[in-house]
Scaffold this motif. Structure first.
Motif, PDB file in Angstrom:
ATOM      1  N   VAL A  37       0.838  -1.201   0.000  1.00 27.48           N
ATOM      2  CA  VAL A  37       0.000   0.000   0.000  1.00 27.48           C
ATOM      3  C   VAL A  37       0.873   1.251   0.000  1.00 27.48           C
ATOM      4  CG1 VAL A  37      -1.686   1.320   1.320  1.00 27.48           C
ATOM      5  CG2 VAL A  37      -1.938  -1.148   1.110  1.00 27.48           C
ATOM      6  N   ALA A  38       1.949   1.243   0.779  1.00 24.68           N
ATOM      7  CA  ALA A  38       2.864   2.386   0.808  1.00 24.68           C
ATOM      8  C   ALA A  38       3.416   2.670  -0.581  1.00 24.68           C
ATOM      9  CB  ALA A  38       4.002   2.129   1.788  1.00 24.68           C
ATOM     10  N   GLU A  39       3.790   1.614  -1.287  1.00 25.67           N
ATOM     11  CA  GLU A  39       4.352   1.780  -2.633  1.00 25.67           C
ATOM     12  C   GLU A  39       3.309   2.360  -3.587  1.00 25.67           C
ATOM     13  OE1 GLU A  39       7.406  -0.789  -5.356  1.00 25.67           O
ATOM     14  OE2 GLU A  39       5.728  -1.864  -4.445  1.00 25.67           O
ATOM     15  N   ILE A  40       2.081   1.886  -3.493  1.00 26.85           N
ATOM     16  CA  ILE A  40       1.009   2.414  -4.340  1.00 26.85           C
ATOM     17  C   ILE A  40       0.782   3.892  -4.045  1.00 26.85           C
ATOM     18  CG2 ILE A  40      -1.467   2.313  -4.838  1.00 26.85           C
ATOM     19  CD1 ILE A  40      -1.282  -0.731  -4.273  1.00 26.85           C
ATOM     20  N   LEU A  41       0.722   4.254  -2.760  1.00 27.21           N
ATOM     21  CA  LEU A  41       0.512   5.654  -2.382  1.00 27.21           C
ATOM     22  C   LEU A  41       1.611   6.534  -2.934  1.00 27.21           C
ATOM     23  CD1 LEU A  41      -0.580   5.185   1.362  1.00 27.21           C
ATOM     24  CD2 LEU A  41      -2.052   5.685  -0.600  1.00 27.21           C
ATOM     25  N   PRO A  65      10.102  -1.701   6.090  1.00 24.54           N
ATOM     26  CA  PRO A  65       9.763  -2.068   4.708  1.00 24.54           C
ATOM     27  C   PRO A  65       8.859  -1.040   4.035  1.00 24.54           C
ATOM     28  CG  PRO A  65       8.672  -3.534   6.274  1.00 24.54           C
ATOM     29  CD  PRO A  65       9.660  -2.744   7.043  1.00 24.54           C
ATOM     30  N   CYS A  66       8.074  -0.311   4.822  1.00 25.12           N
ATOM     31  CA  CYS A  66       7.215   0.724   4.244  1.00 25.12           C
ATOM     32  C   CYS A  66       8.055   1.889   3.722  1.00 25.12           C
ATOM     33  CB  CYS A  66       6.207   1.222   5.280  1.00 25.12           C
ATOM     34  SG  CYS A  66       5.043  -0.029   5.832  1.00 25.12           S
ATOM     35  N   ILE A  67       9.063   2.269   4.482  1.00 22.22           N
ATOM     36  CA  ILE A  67       9.901   3.382   4.042  1.00 22.22           C
ATOM     37  C   ILE A  67      10.791   2.955   2.885  1.00 22.22           C
ATOM     38  CG2 ILE A  67      11.966   3.183   5.516  1.00 22.22           C
ATOM     39  CD1 ILE A  67      11.542   6.201   6.148  1.00 22.22           C
ATOM     40  N   ALA A  71      10.727   4.927  -0.594  1.00 22.45           N
ATOM     41  CA  ALA A  71      11.976   5.387  -1.199  1.00 22.45           C
ATOM     42  C   ALA A  71      12.056   4.978  -2.667  1.00 22.45           C
ATOM     43  CB  ALA A  71      13.168   4.831  -0.422  1.00 22.45           C
ATOM     44  N   ALA A  72      11.510   3.812  -2.985  1.00 17.65           N
ATOM     45  CA  ALA A  72      11.518   3.348  -4.376  1.00 17.65           C
ATOM     46  C   ALA A  72      10.698   4.257  -5.280  1.00 17.65           C
ATOM     47  CB  ALA A  72      10.983   1.916  -4.457  1.00 17.65           C
ATOM     48  N   THR A  73       9.710   4.953  -4.688  1.00 15.74           N
ATOM     49  CA  THR A  73       8.871   5.869  -5.469  1.00 15.74           C
ATOM     50  C   THR A  73       9.288   7.328  -5.269  1.00 15.74           C
ATOM     51  OG1 THR A  73       7.230   6.239  -3.701  1.00 15.74           O
ATOM     52  CG2 THR A  73       6.948   4.284  -5.086  1.00 15.74           C
TER      53      THR A  73
END
Length: 269
Positions: A37-41, A65-67, A71-73
């Motif tokens: 979800v973090a990556e999608i946001l 893992p959320c951060i 960071a990937a986005t």
């Protein structure tokens, strides 16, 4: 944008930089602590994601893992810590948070402590962590100085006491932003289900007037932030001087999407 200079990361578009340069930033809370979800946001284009350790079920190890996903986005993270504690703050900053929200700041003494937890000695009491993730695991020799300059320190006003002392809180050296929480303000005066109560509106007006009256002309703050309600638009906040706005929460967005999906299916002929 970031670039390397003799191993040092030079950051020109941090959250604090953007706030100081007049941008109005819009973000969302991550309550599920789901990296997916973090990556999608991050990919959909929010200016920041607020990892909520005050109300969410996760801690530091769950936030990592959320951060990574954010960071990937290239989406910055703000952490809301569960309490005004040096241990929580140190861990959140070392993980790579670009901003820290301190809940329930009712007086300048609490604000002063909050700032001290974010600063290295002699300005504060933060313990040095030269191999933390935020320092690129020690690859950035200028990280300590950069961290002090680039971290957005946010004090949340949630009570009548906080409103009464807001001028002194916002005047504490190092406080970059005052975050207004209408729901908590309404609870503090006994009307939890009515954040649009006239008394709450008056308290918010007082906070806005006070903070905007203190804001320096050189763009150093203190600035205004706001927790809003679903359906609120950008213009109403921008016109009132807010620089950072969080309206929605990941689990609420998902819940509403599911309800709408069920409604559409069951109403189809």
């Amino acid at each position: 944008m970031e670039n390397m200079n003799n191993g040092s990361i030079i950051t020109t578009k941090t959250l604090k930089f953007r706030v100081q340069n007049g941008e109005v930033l819009y973000g969302v809370s991550l309550l599920s602590f789901s990296p997916t979800v973090a990556e999608i946001l991050g990919y959909v284009g929010y200016d920041f994601v607020l990892i909520d350790m005050e109300h969410g079920p996760g801690g530091i190890s769950d936030a990592l893992p959320c951060i990574h996903a954010l960071a990937a986005t290239q989406t910055p993270a703000i952490f809301r810590v569960p309490e005004n504690s040096p241990v929580w703050v140190r861990k959140a900053i070392d993980l790579g948070a670009q901003g820290i929200i301190f809940p329930m700041i009712d007086d300048p003494e609490s604000a002063t402590k909050a700032v001290s937890y974010c600063r290295y000695p002699p300005a504060g009491v933060r313990v040095a962590g030269s191999i933390a993730r935020a320092s690129r695991y020690g690859l950035d020799p200028n990280y300590p100085d950069q961290s002090d300059k680039e971290l957005l320190i946010i004090c949340q006003i949630e009570s009548e006491a906080g409103v009464k002392n807001v001028k002194d809180i916002a005047s504490v050296d190092g406080v970059d932003m005052i975050m207004v929480g209408p729901l908590d303000l309404s609870a503090s005066i006994g009307c939890l289900t009515n954040p649009k109560n006239e008394r709450v509106k008056k308290m918010i007006d007082e906070v806005e007037k006070t903070v905007l009256g203190l804001e320096g002309k050189d763009g150093v703050g203190p600035f205004l932030g706001r927790f809003g309600a679903a359906g609120d638009g950008r213009e109403q906040y921008q016109n009132r001087g807010y620089r950072l706005i969080r309206v929605n929460v990941d689990v609420i967005l998902f819940k509403n999407a599911c309800l709408e999906d069920i409604k559409k299916f069951k109403s189809a002929k």
